[in-house]
Every structure is written in C-alpha cells, then in structure tokens.
Design a protein around this motif. Structure first.
Motif, PDB file in Angstrom:
ATOM      1  N   MET A   1      37.479  14.424 -15.580  1.00  0.00           N
ATOM      2  CA  MET A   1      38.875  14.643 -15.262  1.00  0.00           C
ATOM      3  C   MET A   1      39.141  16.153 -15.213  1.00  0.00           C
ATOM      4  O   MET A   1      38.532  16.911 -15.954  1.00  0.00           O
ATOM      5  N   LEU A 216      41.615  12.938  -5.109  1.00  0.00           N
ATOM      6  CA  LEU A 216      40.810  12.156  -6.053  1.00  0.00           C
ATOM      7  C   LEU A 216      39.669  12.986  -6.617  1.00  0.00           C
ATOM      8  O   LEU A 216      39.411  12.977  -7.817  1.00  0.00           O
ATOM      9  N   LYS A 218      39.389  16.281  -6.716  1.00  0.00           N
ATOM     10  CA  LYS A 218      39.846  17.416  -7.519  1.00  0.00           C
ATOM     11  C   LYS A 218      40.350  16.962  -8.884  1.00  0.00           C
ATOM     12  O   LYS A 218      40.123  17.610  -9.889  1.00  0.00           O
ATOM     13  N   MET A 220      39.960  13.768 -10.429  1.00  0.00           N
ATOM     14  CA  MET A 220      39.249  12.792 -11.260  1.00  0.00           C
ATOM     15  C   MET A 220      37.731  12.895 -11.232  1.00  0.00           C
ATOM     16  O   MET A 220      37.059  12.213 -11.987  1.00  0.00           O
ATOM     17  N   PHE A 277      38.838  16.728 -21.573  1.00  0.00           N
ATOM     18  CA  PHE A 277      39.140  16.417 -20.175  1.00  0.00           C
ATOM     19  C   PHE A 277      37.902  16.596 -19.287  1.00  0.00           C
ATOM     20  O   PHE A 277      37.556  15.715 -18.504  1.00  0.00           O
ATOM     21  N   HIS A 282      35.722   9.443 -14.710  1.00  0.00           N
ATOM     22  CA  HIS A 282      36.591   8.382 -14.188  1.00  0.00           C
ATOM     23  C   HIS A 282      35.760   7.468 -13.282  1.00  0.00           C
ATOM     24  O   HIS A 282      34.927   7.950 -12.519  1.00  0.00           O
TER      25      HIS A 282
END
Ligand code: SF4
Ligand code: SF4
Ligand code: SF4
Lengths: 291, 251
Positions: A1, A216, A218, A220, A277, A282
């Motif tokens: 993420m 998406l 960038k 996740m 993060f 993901h």
C-alpha cells in the motif's frame, strides 16, 4: 500500500495524542493548573493535528463532514464520531483540572475510555481489510493500543509503565512482523484464484491492461523501498523502544532526557508506520502479477 | 445508506466469456466514451499526450497466459469491471454514505455528491474495480450503465451496457442472475460460470465463463499443425505428394 505521509502522520500522531489523553483522563499524572494545561495542550495538538492531517489525502475535503454519518456500518465513520466525542468529553475534564481545580473523575474516566475506543476504531479501518492480509489480524488493534498506551505513558511521564509497555510493544511488533511474512500465502490468494484460470496451468500476466501507471498501481501495488524493510525494522525497534527504555532506566530523569526519549520514540514510530503501509500487500496486485 | 440491503429483487450483472473475448479493448473504449459523457463527472485523463499518461477507466482488459509443463501455453484475455458483489465490502466501509447497493436491482453505485474521495472503498475491493478520478477527487466505478439499461430515450436494442453493446465478439452478456431462466443464468449454468477470488467472501454477481479446452497439439502429425512445425520431414507424404516429392528430389 502507498505509504502516504498524510495517513502515516494521521495514525501516528492521533494515536499518541489519544494515548496521552487516556493517561490524563485516568488521572496519571494527577496534574492541575498550568502543568495540566501543558499536558492537555500537547495531547490536543497531537490528536487534532493527526486528524487534520488525515484530511489531506481526501479528494474532496470539503465533504469530510459527511463522514460522521455512516457509523452504523463504517469503521472510518465511527472513528470520526468517537474522536470528536472523546475530544469534547476530555475537554470537560481538562477545564475542571486546569481552571477550576476540580477533578470530575467521571468525565476523566469516560474520556479515557473513549480515547482508547478511538484508537480501536482507527486500528479497525486497517484490520477490517480482507484485501490486505498483513493487516487483517487481531494483532493490528493490539498493536495500535500498545503504540497509544506506550507512547502516551512516555509523554505522561509514567516512567515505570512506559518501560514495561515499550518492551511489550516492541515484542508484539516483532511478532507481528514475523507472522506478517506469510500472511498473504496463508490467506490463500494467488493469481490462479484471482483469475480462476488455475485449471489451465500456471498463470502469468502476458500483457498489462494499460501501458502507463494507474490509480490502482500507485495506491495499492506500492513496492518501492521494501528491500530495505529489514534494516528499517531494526532502526524502528532501536529508536522507538531501546533508546527510550535505556534513557528511562539508566540516565537521571530530567526534562531534556525525557524529551530525547519522546523524540526518539516518535522517530521510531514513524519508521514503523511507514513499514506498516509499504509492506502491506493488496490482493489486487495479483491481477498485475505483482505484490 | 452504506449498510447493504438484505436481498435485492434483481441481480443485474454480466456474464463474461473468457473463451470468446479477443482482447480488442473495444469495450474499454466504449465504456470510457459512454461514462465520460453521462452519469456523474467525466473520466479524466492525466498527462494524456505526455511521457506518463494515465486515466480513469471503469473496465480494463488484462491478458494472461496459462501453461502446464506438457501443453502449449493458452492465452486468455480477461475483461474486468465491477462485479456488483452481493456482500460488497466497498459499500460498508464508506464513511459518507456515497457508496450504496440498490435494493431493486443490486447495482453498486457511488453518489458523487457525497463522496469525499477518501479511497477506502478502493482499498476494500479485491478486484481493482474502483478508481479515484484525480481531477474530480471522487471515486469512479462501473455503473452497469444504469443510465442506458432503463433509458427509454434510446432504441430498445441499445438498452444494455455500452460494453455489451460494443463487443464485436459477443463476449459480454447482460442480464438478471436472480432469474434462473435469464440468458445469463442459463449461460453460466451451461458453461460453469465462476466467481473471481471467491475466498474473499464478496459474493460477486458477475460470472466468468471459462475458456473451452483447446485441442492438444503437443504431439506430432496432428491436424492443425503448421507446416513449418513439421520441418524438413516429407516421409509421411502419400500419392501425388509422394510422387512430387520424389520428382523434386531428382531435379
Ligand atoms: S467488484 Fe469491487 S467495487 Fe464492485 S461491488 Fe465488488 S467489491 Fe465493490
Ligand atoms: S472514496 Fe467516496 S465512495 Fe469511496 S469510501 Fe470514500 S467517500 Fe465513500
Ligand atoms: S457496464 Fe457500463 S460502466 Fe460497466 S464496464 Fe460496461 S460499459 Fe463500463
């Protein structure tokens, strides 16, 4: 993420702020007058600063007020509601101890519990994400509590509690890192389950749906800097745990030393939150044959 | 609003045929064209003529290759848009009430006037079906062309999603999965339609029809093997070809 600075600052600072508020609400330390003012000022600056930072990543901050409406279903909405209620209830208690020399303990206790409730709702924003197996574990709320309580104890000058909590925090954080390594595999998601093509053989992406980047990828499928994860973990534990514990146990207590302990802890906290993060994978990455 | 309906009267969605999709991206373009000029704000492009173009799309086509050790690789074009999940996690996480699932037909939509652009719903979607529009700061997703399918101002044959109407291969089918006799229910039942990443528990409405098995061409001497694959070998030739082969040898 994507480790956006706004969410790192939000979760780190508001966690510290509400952690400190919880200690103050419980009457530890039982300050009053100017000294109480200073403590509460720091707590509010951290908590409110964090909440304000969280609005920086919104596409439409002017509609942020609507985020208080869906507390029945949404953890983010609950977080907003509880944060405001905590700040108001603690304010009642703070006004009593700062200006009126009154200790309305009921308000203090209620505010402290609400503050911890706020920390819990923050953690659930992440822990609820089935799409991010590394976050989707009860350890996430446990960690957020420990960060808030340990950092809060450090800020509240609760030396004994701070030492113990920092040691527990570092141990649980290391455990979470270790368990996190296999969380994606344990959840059982693969490019074959994502595409449903597993019965045809091993699946790989032959051609991407778009030649450039997109939202998406960038947001996740952030993989920059993960290779430094191991070093950063060592740095995080050193700064947020070892240095403050060493200062509190080995060196004479004074304000300068306490300030260094707090700053070191915060630096470590930011490193660890960046990793929280940046290392989180993901499942949508599977469609891009990336994690 | 962001609590999910207990059940929906219809379950409108798409059956996407991975066997017939030719990967032409026509549905990507028609989706963009329809949705940039209709429901909600336009679908913006960033740096469209520059070095790093990117943009908002509601439908994207991935292309995969599946390979076993024994067989030749099989290429599968893979259209992906919102699956209008029955247990849509993107809806329940939304703090503002902008995301919702309609109880009448199950379509998952974003009310852009309420969306604050926090992006949480895109995090919650396992399929990458939601993209934030950078220019507008609101979340975009497939609307199942809600402004076409009920639209009495357009000819009846156009009252299907733009991607379905456009697909030159007929790989996208639109219908009601709640009705066991609908076109999509029958197709899905006949072809073994499946849900993507079912282990996420989202219960998607859309179904994917698997590619049909290909003939095994890994052995030699089979129909459909290109001449070059047979190399220099002419030993198998018979009749006229055998005569020609020998005649040519003598020259
Ligand atoms: S595919 Fe994604 S965006 Fe669409 S309903 Fe399911 S979870 Fe939500
Ligand atoms: S981006 Fe908009 S639709 Fe998505 S969760 Fe946030 S407010 Fe809701
Ligand atoms: S149904 Fe409409 S919005 Fe959805 S992918 Fe097809 S064209 Fe795009």
């Amino acid at each position: 993420m994507h480790p956006a600075p706004s969410v790192i600052i939000f979760t780190a600072l508001s966690g510290l702020g509400f952690g400190l508020m919880a200690w103050l609400g419980f009457g530890l330390p039982a300050v009053s007058g100017w000294s109480a003012f200073t403590f509460f000022f720091v707590a509010y600056a951290l908590a409110v600063g964090g909440l304000v930072a969280s609005t920086f990543h919104l596409g439409n901050p002017k509609r942020a007020i609507k985020a208080f409406s869906q507390w029945r279903s949404s953890w983010l909405s609950r977080e907003g509601v509880l944060a405001i209620v905590s700040l108001l209830v603690i304010a009642v208690y703070a006004i009593g101890v700062i200006f009126l020399n009154q200790r309305w303990q009921i308000a203090g206790w209620a505010g402290a519990l609400l503050s911890l409730g706020t920390v819990f709702t923050t953690s659930m924003i992440y822990a609820q994400m089935k799409t991010v197996p590394r976050w989707n574990t009860p350890l996430t709320p446990v960690l957020f509590f420990l960060y808030a309580l340990a950092g809060g104890a450090l800020l509240a000058g609760q030396t004994g509690a701070a030492i113990m909590l920092l040691i527990v925090l570092c141990s649980v954080q290391v455990l979470a890192w270790v368990l996190g390594e296999n969380s994606f595999a344990r959840a059982g998601h693969t490019i074959e389950t994502a595409t449903g093509l597993g019965n045809l053989g091993r699946v790989r992406l032959l051609e991407s749906p778009h030649s450039g980047p997109n939202y998406l990828l960038k947001e996740m499928v952030y993989i920059v800097g993960r290779k430094h994860a191991h070093k950063l973990r060592v740095i995080a534990i050193f700064l947020m745990g070892l240095v403050p514990v060493a200062i509190l146990t080995l060196l004479p207590t004074n304000h300068y030393m306490a300030a260094i302990a707090v700053l070191s802890h915060m630096a470590g906290l930011f490193v660890s939150r960046w990793l929280f993060f940046a290392q989180a994978e993901h499942v949508v990455g599977l469609y891009y044959d990336k994690r | 609003m962001t609590s999910l309906p207990q059940s929906t009267q219809k379950k409108l969605g798409l059956a996407i045929d991975l066997d017939t999709c030719v990967g032409c991206h026509a549905c990507v373009i028609s989706c963009k064209e329809w949705n940039t000029s209709n429901y909600g704000s336009p679908l913006s492009d960033m740096d469209a003529y520059g070095a790093e173009p990117s943009g908002t799309f509601l439908n994207r086509i991935h292309t995969y290759e599946a390979k076993t050790l024994e067989r030749a690789a099989q290429v599968v074009h893979f259209p992906k848009s919102c699956l209008h999940c029955e247990d849509a996690p993107c809806v329940t996480v939304c703090p503002t009430g902008a995301s919702y699932k309609r109880s009448e037909d199950g379509i998952v939509l974003v009310n852009e006037d309420d969306c604050m652009g926090c992006g949480l719903c895109a995090w919650a979607c396992p399929y990458g079906a939601r993209e934030m529009d950078v220019a507008e700061g609101v979340m975009k997703k497939c609307t199942l062309c809600v402004d076409r399918i009920y639209n009495e101002n357009i000819p009846e044959e156009d009252r299907v999603p733009s991607c379905v109407r456009t697909c030159p291969a007929g790989a996208r089918h639109f219908g009601d999965f709640a009705d066991p006799d609908s076109n999509v229910s029958i197709l899905s039942a006949e072809r073994g339609g499946f849900a993507l990443m079912a282990e996420q528990g989202t219960n998607p409405v859309n179904r994917y029809l698997p590619p049909r098995p290909k003939a095994d061409i890994s052995g030699s001497g089979q129909i459909g093997v290109p001449a070059t694959a047979l190399g220099e070998e002419t030993g198998g030739a018979k009749g006229f070809l055998s005569w020609l082969d020998k005649a040519l040898e003598k020259i």
